[in-house]
Design a protein around this motif. Structure first.
Motif, PDB file in Angstrom:
ATOM      1  N   VAL A  59       0.855  -1.185   0.000  1.00  0.00           N
ATOM      2  CA  VAL A  59       0.000   0.000   0.000  1.00  0.00           C
ATOM      3  C   VAL A  59       0.893   1.237   0.000  1.00  0.00           C
TER       4      VAL A  59
ATOM      5  N   LYS B 153      -0.445   6.950   0.297  1.00  0.00           N
ATOM      6  CA  LYS B 153      -1.509   7.248   1.252  1.00  0.00           C
ATOM      7  C   LYS B 153      -1.545   8.737   1.612  1.00  0.00           C
TER       8      LYS B 153
ATOM      9  N   ASP C 108      -7.829  10.102   0.559  1.00  0.00           N
ATOM     10  CA  ASP C 108      -8.926   9.145   0.659  1.00  0.00           C
ATOM     11  C   ASP C 108      -8.421   7.765   0.230  1.00  0.00           C
ATOM     12  N   GLU C 109      -8.938   6.707   0.880  1.00  0.00           N
ATOM     13  CA  GLU C 109      -8.438   5.357   0.606  1.00  0.00           C
ATOM     14  C   GLU C 109      -8.631   4.956  -0.851  1.00  0.00           C
ATOM     15  N   SER C 110      -9.612   5.544  -1.533  1.00  0.00           N
ATOM     16  CA  SER C 110      -9.834   5.218  -2.946  1.00  0.00           C
ATOM     17  C   SER C 110      -8.671   5.688  -3.817  1.00  0.00           C
TER      18      SER C 110
ATOM     19  N   TRP D 153      -5.433   5.453  -2.851  1.00  0.00           N
ATOM     20  CA  TRP D 153      -4.226   4.707  -2.522  1.00  0.00           C
ATOM     21  C   TRP D 153      -3.908   3.718  -3.646  1.00  0.00           C
TER      22      TRP D 153
ATOM     23  N   LYS E  88      -2.771  -0.008  -4.245  1.00  0.00           N
ATOM     24  CA  LYS E  88      -2.687  -1.295  -3.567  1.00  0.00           C
ATOM     25  C   LYS E  88      -2.271  -2.367  -4.575  1.00  0.00           C
TER      26      LYS E  88
END
Length: 514
Positions: A257, A260, A275-277, A279, A281
């Protein structure tokens, strides 16, 4: 004895310079020293070096340049030498402000070797439009390089090629630069997940780790020669927050990840969480330490307290109370007691069980301030001294204007043919000498007046605080914000107060035992 001519050599090497330039800090020092040695003042000079290594030039939040500017404002620097303008700064507005406004105000000469720029050659001018363009070009270059570097880094992230310098606890860099489990601590990570899966709380896990003498992640990196963080306060005590972050970190199941956080603006060191969207991965990027089943079970079992509508509790000493043993901020329990949460892992810690009632602490702090507050004496005499100094300054200003008027009248007499050239030159030389002496005396008296004015204002503020403390029945937020930096709690019902400034209050000791 003549005052030494202080020459400051300012050197900066940013992170980008390591990748794009062969110029090193020793080479910069060599160039600047050669320039300093060519100055006529070198024989009576003192050379100081200021080095900012790995700092951006787009702002002036650099330790060495801040120290340099403080010395300039104190009148301790006569000349500043840099390799080029971009070394001093890449922000066109701030760089121009210092070179064109601040340095001339303090009679500080500024030299840029590669730009062939020396403020002594411009006699009050700022260097013209070509120098202004160099400020602007340096700033644009820095922003353009930052954007290109960021774009290249994000492209590598999408391909899974980008690797951060620091691996998470439990991993290390392999020979090919990729992440692999660290055999020394990977088992500890796995054990933490197993404890969480068995129903242990984060606080319970920290107690187990302390009992087993397991170094914290920061201490482990320090022992390996990678001292990235200040671990002087940990003493082998893990924090519950570190355990919780580890349990939710998907990198331990092999998913990499990245991306961030991002800087708030180009040139800034302040980061914000994206926002996690957004990131990146990458599954199966590296060997996993824990299985997906164990990861999910641990996260399902661990207790997490999330109160989205939790109201911030405001109290007078918020953020001011610290443990005197371990220097950690103390927590407030039930709105009544301050206690050291850091020491709850073991009863053997010196601050274990140390606590104090909030109401008692506030009263003790108020009484301590009253006891240590010295009377604001001597204000009337300071006022008389300031008035006398102001009168003397006005008298010397009149004398300075009188000499200037006499010199102007002499020139008018010469222009009208009332005096010959030889007489004019002789009298002018006398006036010039008197003018130089008068200006020096006036500058000294002006500086003394400023100091006396500053001392007088400080005493007025001191008297104001004394009166405010004397009339206060309870501790107020205004008094705390003005006076108190930290309150340390020690075993044995003892406190120490660290004041915002001791000289301002006339206090010679850092704190008061109660």
């Amino acid at each position: 004895m003549h005052k030494k001519y202080v020459i400051a050599l300012y050197i900066r090497l940013s992170v980008e310079d390591f990748k794009t330039e062969s110029l090193s800090i020793p080479n910069q020092k060599l160039i600047l020293r050669e320039k300093a040695m060519s100055l006529p003042e070198w024989d009576n000079g003192e050379v100081l070096e200021f080095v900012d290594n790995g700092h951006t030039g787009t702002n002036f939040e650099r330790p060495a340049v801040q120290e340099l500017l403080t010395m300039v404002q104190a009148g301790k620097i006569d000349c500043i030498i840099v390799k080029d303008l971009s070394r001093f700064g890449r922000n066109s507005i701030e760089t121009g402000y210092f070179i064109e406004r601040v340095f001339p105000l303090y009679h500080t000469r500024f030299i840029s070797v590669s730009d062939d720029f020396d403020t002594a050659n411009f006699k009050g001018d700022t260097g013209g439009i070509d120098v202004a363009f160099k400020y602007l070009i340096s700033e644009c270059y820095s922003r353009d390089m930052s954007m290109k570097t960021k774009s290249a880094k994000y492209a590598k992230m999408r391909r899974g090629e980008y690797q951060s310098v620091i691996c998470p606890y439990g991993y290390r860099k392999s020979a090919d630069g990729r992440m692999e489990p660290d055999g020394d601590v990977a088992g500890i990570v796995r054990q933490i997940f197993e404890w969480a899966a068995d129903g242990n709380t984060a606080a319970g896990i920290t107690r187990k780790l302390y009992a087993m003498n397991i170094p914290t992640p920061g201490e482990y990196r320090r022992d390996k020669g990678k001292d990235h963080y200040n671990v002087s306060r940990t003493h082998g005590v893990w924090s519950s927050g570190a355990v919780l972050r580890m349990l939710e970190d998907q990198r331990y199941i092999g998913t990499y990840v990245i991306g961030k956080r991002k800087v708030q603006e180009i040139g800034s060191r302040r980061m914000k969480l994206k926002d996690e969207s957004e990131w990146f991965k990458i599954p199966d990027h590296h060997p996993a330490i824990v299985s997906m089943e164990l990861f999910e079970k641990a996260n399902a079992s661990i207790r997490r307290f999330s109160l989205p509508n939790k109201k911030r509790r405001n109290y007078l000493l918020r953020g001011k109370v610290f443990c005197g043993c371990c220097d950690h901020a103390m927590s407030l329990r039930n709105g009544t007691w301050f206690y050291c949460r850091h020491s709850e892992v073991a009863e053997t810690l010196p601050c274990h069980g140390v606590r104090v009632k909030m109401a008692d602490l506030e009263q003790a702090v108020l009484e301590t301030i009253r006891a240590q507050m010295c009377p604001a004496l001597g204000i009337d005499s300071s006022k008389d001294k300031l008035n006398l100094q102001t009168v003397q300054q006005a008298e010397h200003e009149d004398k300075l204007r009188s000499i200037q008027d006499s010199k102007r009248q002499l020139y008018e007499q010469y222009a009208l043919g009332e005096v010959d050239l030889e007489t004019y030159q002789e009298r002018k030389a006398v006036y010039d000498a008197d003018l130089v002496q008068a200006r020096n005396v006036h500058a000294a008296i002006t500086a003394q007046t400023r100091q006396i004015q500053s001392d007088y204002e400080a005493k007025l503020k001191q008297r104001e605080i004394v009166q405010e403390v004397g009339s206060a029945d309870t501790l107020t937020q205004a008094l705390i914000d003005r006076l108190i930096s930290k309150v340390y709690i020690f075993p044995g019902d003892r406190i120490e107060i660290e004041y915002v400034t001791q000289d301002f209050l006339g206090i010679s000791e850092p704190g008061k035992e109660v």
